[in-house]
Design an enzyme around this catalytic site. Structure first.
Site, PDB file in Angstrom:
ATOM      1  N   LYS A  46       0.821  -1.210   0.000  1.00  0.00           N
ATOM      2  CA  LYS A  46       0.000   0.000   0.000  1.00  0.00           C
ATOM      3  C   LYS A  46       0.859   1.267   0.000  1.00  0.00           C
ATOM      4  O   LYS A  46       0.637   2.197  -0.790  1.00  0.00           O
ATOM      5  CB  LYS A  46      -0.910  -0.011   1.237  1.00  0.00           C
ATOM      6  CG  LYS A  46      -1.718   1.246   1.419  1.00  0.00           C
ATOM      7  CD  LYS A  46      -2.204   1.371   2.850  1.00  0.00           C
ATOM      8  CE  LYS A  46      -1.015   1.583   3.773  1.00  0.00           C
ATOM      9  NZ  LYS A  46      -1.386   1.902   5.151  1.00  0.00           N
ATOM     10  N   THR A  47       1.870   1.307   0.872  1.00  0.00           N
ATOM     11  CA  THR A  47       2.719   2.501   0.976  1.00  0.00           C
ATOM     12  C   THR A  47       3.456   2.754  -0.331  1.00  0.00           C
ATOM     13  O   THR A  47       3.574   3.896  -0.789  1.00  0.00           O
ATOM     14  CB  THR A  47       3.732   2.343   2.127  1.00  0.00           C
ATOM     15  OG1 THR A  47       3.018   2.130   3.346  1.00  0.00           O
ATOM     16  CG2 THR A  47       4.602   3.569   2.261  1.00  0.00           C
ATOM     17  N   ASP A 235      -4.594   8.007   3.367  1.00  0.00           N
ATOM     18  CA  ASP A 235      -4.083   6.694   3.778  1.00  0.00           C
ATOM     19  C   ASP A 235      -4.925   6.146   4.926  1.00  0.00           C
ATOM     20  O   ASP A 235      -5.476   6.925   5.724  1.00  0.00           O
ATOM     21  CB  ASP A 235      -2.621   6.859   4.213  1.00  0.00           C
ATOM     22  CG  ASP A 235      -1.938   5.532   4.500  1.00  0.00           C
ATOM     23  OD1 ASP A 235      -2.347   4.517   3.904  1.00  0.00           O
ATOM     24  OD2 ASP A 235      -1.004   5.502   5.315  1.00  0.00           O
ATOM     25  N   GLU A 236      -5.041   4.822   5.040  1.00  0.00           N
ATOM     26  CA  GLU A 236      -5.775   4.150   6.135  1.00  0.00           C
ATOM     27  C   GLU A 236      -7.200   4.708   6.277  1.00  0.00           C
ATOM     28  O   GLU A 236      -7.673   5.010   7.374  1.00  0.00           O
ATOM     29  CB  GLU A 236      -5.022   4.299   7.466  1.00  0.00           C
ATOM     30  CG  GLU A 236      -3.606   3.749   7.465  1.00  0.00           C
ATOM     31  CD  GLU A 236      -3.544   2.222   7.483  1.00  0.00           C
ATOM     32  OE1 GLU A 236      -4.601   1.581   7.323  1.00  0.00           O
ATOM     33  OE2 GLU A 236      -2.439   1.685   7.652  1.00  0.00           O
ATOM     34  N   GLN A 266      -9.552  -4.630   7.657  1.00  0.00           N
ATOM     35  CA  GLN A 266      -8.683  -4.286   8.781  1.00  0.00           C
ATOM     36  C   GLN A 266      -9.217  -3.089   9.567  1.00  0.00           C
ATOM     37  O   GLN A 266      -8.457  -2.381  10.233  1.00  0.00           O
ATOM     38  CB  GLN A 266      -7.267  -4.010   8.283  1.00  0.00           C
ATOM     39  CG  GLN A 266      -6.602  -5.217   7.645  1.00  0.00           C
ATOM     40  CD  GLN A 266      -5.153  -4.953   7.285  1.00  0.00           C
ATOM     41  OE1 GLN A 266      -4.265  -4.920   8.137  1.00  0.00           O
ATOM     42  NE2 GLN A 266      -4.898  -4.753   6.004  1.00  0.00           N
ATOM     43  N   ARG A 615      -0.463 -11.112  10.206  1.00  0.00           N
ATOM     44  CA  ARG A 615       0.846 -10.610  10.685  1.00  0.00           C
ATOM     45  C   ARG A 615       1.925 -11.662  10.458  1.00  0.00           C
ATOM     46  O   ARG A 615       3.117 -11.361  10.499  1.00  0.00           O
ATOM     47  CB  ARG A 615       0.810 -10.303  12.187  1.00  0.00           C
ATOM     48  CG  ARG A 615      -0.145  -9.221  12.692  1.00  0.00           C
ATOM     49  CD  ARG A 615      -0.116  -7.965  11.895  1.00  0.00           C
ATOM     50  NE  ARG A 615      -1.139  -7.998  10.855  1.00  0.00           N
ATOM     51  CZ  ARG A 615      -1.140  -7.198   9.792  1.00  0.00           C
ATOM     52  NH1 ARG A 615      -0.164  -6.324   9.621  1.00  0.00           N
ATOM     53  NH2 ARG A 615      -2.094  -7.270   8.890  1.00  0.00           N
TER      54      ARG A 615
END
Length: 658
Positions: A46-47, A235-236, A266, A615
């Site tokens: 994503k980043t 973002d997010e 998420q 994770r």
């Protein structure tokens, strides 16, 4: 000094996007504009996608000052800005990037006069905010021992302002301990807001709420900023609250080039006011939006992703997508049934030692849990075995203030001349501070029975202190009806129900989690039961072992940068990754939590489970217990395990070699 040469950007060094981005990412980065919803699954880059999108816009000639990049942490903003600079070979001067609060502050600094503030307003930090609230409480003479303290009021006010839920409705649903004080709480907040205005102060939440007020009351200003930002990237986005989403919509109103990036699977922060409806409802607010899905996962094995995909598929409110692995096949996730919490701790510790012996660094291992209290037995077991660990979900269990508080009652019962424990208890009583606590201690310390002497203490300053001490005398007399020496768990429960629970909810914003911690401590103390024929009583054994365990903490503390297992709540672990992950406490009523199940929160709990599983890079262990202690009520395995098809995981049988 080491020097780094950065190649300046030239026409011939244009970024070769198709060489570094996968097809899903490339489609997002090259999109001409308009409303864009980018559903970025866990571990899908994503980043990288957002960073290259900013670089692409700048490369196409969009002025840096016409781009707004909104993030949730300063760290994320710095990382993205630095990566853009590395891509372009120069700093994108003028680019607006930072958290919602940072951008709010920049705009308010220029226009606060329009809403009644003077130039150069100050921003209250959390401690300053509590101090100002304390001052408001004193002005209103709200000294009822059951009235919420400033820290709790701060949390109530913040949630109210970020969710726009009415105070009465909010207290009845989330802070029901204070329903008798609703009107007084309103008065405190009115005075608090007046004080801030008079003193030219803003708190953290004002930086969002007042921006919205500014834009709604001043159309020309709203249109100015909306026209200024040709492109807005968020973002997010799944973590935005009502105000943040509305702020984005207002700023995007003119050009409508808004790209929101997030993952509905998420969305796990509703307790902070985050609304999954913002991301789920984006296509309704922007009917012409393009929806992109990033599903190529670079983190986990196919087996881990297979289980994660199956789990989240049970949620009805979601954008359907399936993560695809880049990594080669590995081991299936392992479901481990343990007899009780102590066998669970023993299994985790033993497996960690095995992994370490196989060459796995402890830094690459994490133990994740739904709630902090679930880490207690794990912490004790790791300490006993000398395995270094780092707790990311808060303080180590027995270092927490509320655990020290409740244990101080037992310490006084065991040793009536324990000055530190006496003073800790006394200072929790309304109207008693350091000076009064010292005065009480001086009067009782030289008597044959300090507990009996409490009733004869003289010279207390103030009616409130005298009343508090009188009630405490009754509590201490009541505990004598319990065989606390041989059953310390019963004594802990008595103190919790006769005073400490009220103190907990009035004092700590996260009182429910702290209450759960104490319940877990009581369960642990139930192991210590003796009769009058034993050499040592249970109370003495419990306190001695806890003291010895806490003394071993230093030996288990990793040196700076040292090798250590990570213990973390899943909320704290979001965005991180480890080679090996243990998820513990997977029982219905624990994870998913009972509270969530009683309030239609099952889908968010499943998203939390999904975050935990994703994770893990190589190995995933899902652990549940049959009971807490081996003999109490039978517990059910979590529905998040039982609803999975059997082919998604391997069942592990514990074998002990002697």
């Amino acid at each position: 000094m080491k020097r780094l040469r950065i190649q300046p950007f030239t026409e011939s060094s244009r970024i070769q996007y198709d060489k570094v981005l996968n097809p899903e990412q490339l489609e997002v980065v090259l999109c001409p504009g308009g409303p864009m919803l980018v559903l970025a699954g866990a571990g899908t880059g994503k980043t990288t996608t957002v960073t290259y999108r900013v670089a692409r816009l700048l490369e196409q000639g969009v002025p840096a000052g016409a781009i707004l990049l909104l993030t949730f942490t300063n760290k994320a903003a710095r990382e993205m800005m630095q990566r853009v600079e590395m891509l372009l070979g120069k700093k994108p001067a003028g680019l607006w990037g930072g958290t919602f609060h940072h951008i709010g502050n920049l705009i308010l600094r220029r226009h606060a006069g329009l809403i009644g503030f003077k130039e150069g307003f100050s921003i209250l930090d959390r401690e300053d905010q509590k101090e100002l609230l304390d001052s408001c409480l004193a002005e209103l003479k709200l000294d009822d021992k059951l009235f919420p303290k400033a820290a709790v009021l701060s949390e109530i006010l913040s949630y109210h302002r970020n969710s726009l839920v009415d105070i009465e409705e909010l207290i009845q649903s989330r802070y029901y301990h204070f329903v008798d004080f609703i009107e007084d709480i309103r008065k405190v907040f009115i005075i608090y807001n007046e004080r801030k205005k008079n003193l030219n102060l803003m708190d953290f939440d004002d930086l969002l709420q007042l921006i919205l007020l500014l834009f709604k009351e001043h159309r020309e200003l709203r249109e100015f900023y909306s026209s200024r930002f040709l492109h807005i990237l968020v973002d997010e986005y799944q973590d935005t609250n009502l105000i943040q989403a509305e702020m984005v919509d207002l700023l995007a109103n003119t050009h409508r080039n808004v790209m929101v990036v997030g993952d509905d699977a998420q969305s796990i922060y509703s307790f902070r006011g985050a609304r999954i409806e913002n991301i789920l409802g984006f296509p309704e607010r922007y009917p012409d939006c393009r929806i992109f899905k990033l599903t190529t996962n670079y983190r986990s094995t196919p087996e881990i992703l297979n289980l994660s995909n199956h789990s989240i598929s049970h949620n009805e409110s979601q954008f359907k997508k399936e993560l695809q692995a880049v990594k080669p096949p590995g081991e299936k996730p392992m479901v481990v049934e343990l007899q009780d919490l102590y066998e669970q701790a023993s299994f985790v510790a033993s497996r960690i030692i095995e992994l370490s012996n196989e060459g796995v660094s402890l830094n690459n291992i994490a133990v994740l849990y739904r709630s902090h209290y679930q880490s207690m037995e794990i912490q004790l077991e790791l300490q006993r075995r000398g395995i270094p660990f780092e707790v990311r979900s808060g303080l180590r269990f027995f270092e927490q203030a509320h655990i020290k508080d409740i244990l101080s009652y037992l310490r006084v019962l065991h040793n009536p001349y324990d000055e530190l424990s006496w003073k800790r208890i006394l200072k929790m009583l309304p109207g008693i501070g350091n000076i009064t606590a010292s005065r009480v201690w001086q009067q009782i310390s030289n008597t044959p029975s300090p507990v009996d002497s409490l009733a004869t203490v003289e010279g207390l300053s103030g009616k409130k202190a005298a009343e508090s001490l009188g009630m405490f005398v009754s509590v201490m007399n009541g505990v004598r009806t319990i065989d606390y020496r041989n059953n310390p768990a019963e004594a802990l429960l008595y103190f919790l129900e006769n005073g400490y629970e009220g103190y907990l909810y009035n004092t700590y914003p996260n009182a429910e989690q702290r209450y759960d911690d104490i319940v877990q401590l009581i369960r642990y103390a139930e192991r210590y039961q003796t009769d009058n024929t034993s050499t040592y009583n249970a109370l003495e054994l419990l306190l001695s072992e806890l003291a010895l365990d806490s003394m071993s903490i230093e030996a288990n503390d990793p040196a700076d940068g040292g090798d250590a297992v990570v213990l973390s709540s899943i909320h704290q672990a979001k965005g991180l990754e480890w080679r090996i992950v243990f998820v513990i406490g997977l029982n219905d009523g624990r994870f998913p939590s009972k509270k969530a199940l009683n309030s239609d929160g099952e889908e968010e709990e499943r998203r939390l489970f999904y975050v935990a599983c994703t994770r893990a890079m190589l190995e995933l262990y899902l652990c549940y217990t049959l009971t807490d202690d081996g003999y109490s009520n039978i517990l059910k395995p979590s529905r998040f395990i039982t609803e999975l098809p059997e082919y998604c995981f391997e069942r592990v049988e514990i074998e002990y070699g002697y």
